[in-house]
Design a protein around this motif. Structure first.
Motif, PDB file in Angstrom:
ATOM      1  N   PRO A 225      -0.200   6.716   8.452  1.00 25.16           N
ATOM      2  CA  PRO A 225       0.684   6.586   9.607  1.00 25.16           C
ATOM      3  C   PRO A 225       1.598   7.779   9.811  1.00 25.16           C
ATOM      4  O   PRO A 225       2.068   8.027  10.912  1.00 25.16           O
ATOM      5  CB  PRO A 225       1.497   5.325   9.281  1.00 25.16           C
ATOM      6  N   ARG A 226       1.861   8.541   8.759  1.00 23.06           N
ATOM      7  CA  ARG A 226       2.767   9.680   8.870  1.00 23.06           C
ATOM      8  C   ARG A 226       2.127  10.908   8.236  1.00 23.06           C
ATOM      9  O   ARG A 226       1.336  10.811   7.302  1.00 23.06           O
ATOM     10  CB  ARG A 226       4.097   9.380   8.179  1.00 23.06           C
ATOM     11  N   VAL A 227       2.504  12.078   8.727  1.00 23.71           N
ATOM     12  CA  VAL A 227       1.969  13.321   8.197  1.00 23.71           C
ATOM     13  C   VAL A 227       2.308  13.458   6.719  1.00 23.71           C
ATOM     14  O   VAL A 227       1.477  13.891   5.914  1.00 23.71           O
ATOM     15  CB  VAL A 227       2.513  14.525   8.996  1.00 23.71           C
ATOM     16  N   GLU A 228       3.537  13.092   6.342  1.00 24.93           N
ATOM     17  CA  GLU A 228       3.955  13.229   4.953  1.00 24.93           C
ATOM     18  C   GLU A 228       3.077  12.407   4.026  1.00 24.93           C
ATOM     19  O   GLU A 228       2.684  12.867   2.945  1.00 24.93           O
ATOM     20  CB  GLU A 228       5.423  12.814   4.781  1.00 24.93           C
ATOM     21  N   GLN A 229       2.756  11.188   4.443  1.00 18.10           N
ATOM     22  CA  GLN A 229       1.919  10.331   3.613  1.00 18.10           C
ATOM     23  C   GLN A 229       0.500  10.895   3.518  1.00 18.10           C
ATOM     24  O   GLN A 229      -0.116  10.881   2.445  1.00 18.10           O
ATOM     25  CB  GLN A 229       1.867   8.916   4.178  1.00 18.10           C
ATOM     26  N   PHE A 230      -0.011  11.404   4.635  1.00 17.77           N
ATOM     27  CA  PHE A 230      -1.342  11.994   4.630  1.00 17.77           C
ATOM     28  C   PHE A 230      -1.423  13.141   3.629  1.00 17.77           C
ATOM     29  O   PHE A 230      -2.360  13.234   2.821  1.00 17.77           O
ATOM     30  CB  PHE A 230      -1.702  12.486   6.025  1.00 17.77           C
ATOM     31  N   LEU A 231      -0.448  14.046   3.663  1.00 18.84           N
ATOM     32  CA  LEU A 231      -0.481  15.214   2.799  1.00 18.84           C
ATOM     33  C   LEU A 231      -0.332  14.827   1.333  1.00 18.84           C
ATOM     34  O   LEU A 231      -0.970  15.408   0.450  1.00 18.84           O
ATOM     35  CB  LEU A 231       0.607  16.199   3.207  1.00 18.84           C
ATOM     36  N   THR A 232       0.517  13.838   1.049  1.00 19.51           N
ATOM     37  CA  THR A 232       0.695  13.387  -0.325  1.00 19.51           C
ATOM     38  C   THR A 232      -0.602  12.822  -0.884  1.00 19.51           C
ATOM     39  O   THR A 232      -1.010  13.133  -2.013  1.00 19.51           O
ATOM     40  CB  THR A 232       1.805  12.323  -0.407  1.00 19.51           C
ATOM     41  N   GLU A 233      -1.276  12.014  -0.084  1.00 20.71           N
ATOM     42  CA  GLU A 233      -2.552  11.442  -0.526  1.00 20.71           C
ATOM     43  C   GLU A 233      -3.614  12.532  -0.669  1.00 20.71           C
ATOM     44  O   GLU A 233      -4.476  12.467  -1.556  1.00 20.71           O
ATOM     45  CB  GLU A 233      -3.017  10.372   0.464  1.00 20.71           C
ATOM     46  N   LEU A 234      -3.563  13.550   0.192  1.00 17.01           N
ATOM     47  CA  LEU A 234      -4.503  14.659   0.090  1.00 17.01           C
ATOM     48  C   LEU A 234      -4.338  15.385  -1.246  1.00 17.01           C
ATOM     49  O   LEU A 234      -5.326  15.740  -1.898  1.00 17.01           O
ATOM     50  CB  LEU A 234      -4.296  15.638   1.247  1.00 17.01           C
ATOM     51  N   ALA A 235      -3.090  15.613  -1.656  1.00 21.35           N
ATOM     52  CA  ALA A 235      -2.844  16.282  -2.937  1.00 21.35           C
ATOM     53  C   ALA A 235      -3.353  15.449  -4.103  1.00 21.35           C
ATOM     54  O   ALA A 235      -3.901  15.982  -5.077  1.00 21.35           O
ATOM     55  CB  ALA A 235      -1.341  16.561  -3.098  1.00 21.35           C
ATOM     56  N   LYS A 236      -3.188  14.135  -4.024  1.00 14.99           N
ATOM     57  CA  LYS A 236      -3.674  13.266  -5.093  1.00 14.99           C
ATOM     58  C   LYS A 236      -5.196  13.297  -5.173  1.00 14.99           C
ATOM     59  O   LYS A 236      -5.773  13.295  -6.271  1.00 14.99           O
ATOM     60  CB  LYS A 236      -3.174  11.840  -4.863  1.00 14.99           C
ATOM     61  N   LEU A 237      -5.864  13.322  -4.013  1.00 11.99           N
ATOM     62  CA  LEU A 237      -7.320  13.429  -4.011  1.00 11.99           C
ATOM     63  C   LEU A 237      -7.771  14.751  -4.620  1.00 11.99           C
ATOM     64  O   LEU A 237      -8.730  14.803  -5.392  1.00 11.99           O
ATOM     65  CB  LEU A 237      -7.857  13.308  -2.581  1.00 11.99           C
ATOM     66  N   ALA A 238      -7.078  15.822  -4.276  1.00 15.43           N
ATOM     67  CA  ALA A 238      -7.438  17.138  -4.805  1.00 15.43           C
ATOM     68  C   ALA A 238      -7.318  17.174  -6.322  1.00 15.43           C
ATOM     69  O   ALA A 238      -8.134  17.805  -7.006  1.00 15.43           O
ATOM     70  CB  ALA A 238      -6.546  18.209  -4.177  1.00 15.43           C
TER      71      ALA A 238
END
Length: 277
Positions: A27-40
């Motif tokens: 829902p938010r850009v911040e949440q998207f980026l945080t989850e992206l870092a965890k996936l990486a």
């Protein structure tokens, strides 16, 4: 075992698919980026710590990280402008440090990284259409030479996917910031127009003369023009100055870019709006 799999890690295809889902579900850009870092961080085996660096106002900044240690390693590089993530962001080159204790590059950073327990690292540029938009930094705290050929290939494949995702996320953040600025500009113009109308009625003068009175009061009392207008409207009406409808982002046709829009339709610029800002 295929080239997309690690002995015990997550399937690479699954991780790449998860990036696409994040763009739709977060829902938010911040949440998207945080989850992206965890996936990486899960791309390599064993999992690493990940920080994602981008340039903001001309300065490198860690926008998200999978854990606090990755952010600490990243941020220790910014003051001096040296280190693998800064180099990758600036040059678009992949930077691998096989053994942090013996690597001769960036001696100041080496001291910082060793103090935080870094044993090896891999920094990959995030590029779209030849433009570097960020760097994905993977840090291993367990052993040197953690990024073998298979881990490096997985990381490079994921970085290519993450590059597009990061570009879209930053564009969304920019659009949201622009919408906020437009909303503030519209609210300012609206209340100033109301105050000008009040002064025109009270002083029996033209709009330009009424606006000049507002501006003079603003300058003489070291107050923002909007503040002066709000106080005048509140004094006359006995209520706080009304707020305008908030901007909402909506699709610009099928498959189009998000754009600012107004509840209930658009609003055209009134005369003198550019003058008043």
């Amino acid at each position: 075992m295929t080239g997309n799999e690690s002995p015990t890690g997550r399937d690479l295809t699954e991780l790449l698919s998860a990036v696409q889902n994040l763009l739709l579900d977060a829902p938010r850009v911040e949440q998207f980026l945080t989850e992206l870092a965890k996936l990486a961080a899960d791309v390599v085996e064993p999992p690493a710590s990940c920080g994602i660096t981008t340039s903001y106002d001309g300065q490198p900044r860690t926008i998200v990280s999978s854990d606090p240690r990755a952010a600490q390693v990243d941020e220790g590089q910014y003051a001096g402008g040296w280190g693998p993530c800064v180099h990758s962001l600036a040059t678009g080159e992949v930077v691998e440090i096989a053994d942090q204790e013996s690597d001769p590059r960036w001696p100041e950073y080496r001291v910082h990284a060793i103090a935080l327990g870094v044993r090896s690292s891999l920094s990959l540029p995030l590029s779209v259409n030849g433009e570097v938009v960020g760097a994905m930094n993977l840090y291993d705290f367990d052993e040197p030479e953690a990024f073998d050929i298979q881990n490096r290939r997985r990381a490079e494949t994921f970085a290519a996917q993450a590059s597009t995702a990061l570009t879209l996320a930053l564009r969304q953040a920019h659009d949201a910031e622009l919408a906020d600025q437009l909303e503030q500009a519209l609210a300012t113009r609206s209340v100033i127009d109301q105050a000008v109308g009040i002064l025109m009625a009270q002083q029996r003068c033209a709009a330009d003369q009424a606006f000049a009175l507002l501006r003079k009061h603003s300058q003489n009392n070291n107050l923002k023009l909007r503040t002066v207008a709000e106080r005048l409207v509140a004094k006359v009406s006995g209520q706080p100055a009304p707020q305008v409808a908030a901007f909402q982002r909506r699709p610009n046709g099928a498959g189009g870019e998000p754009r600012p829009g107004l509840n209930g339709g658009g609003a055209g610029a009134s005369p003198g709006a550019s003058r008043r800002g």
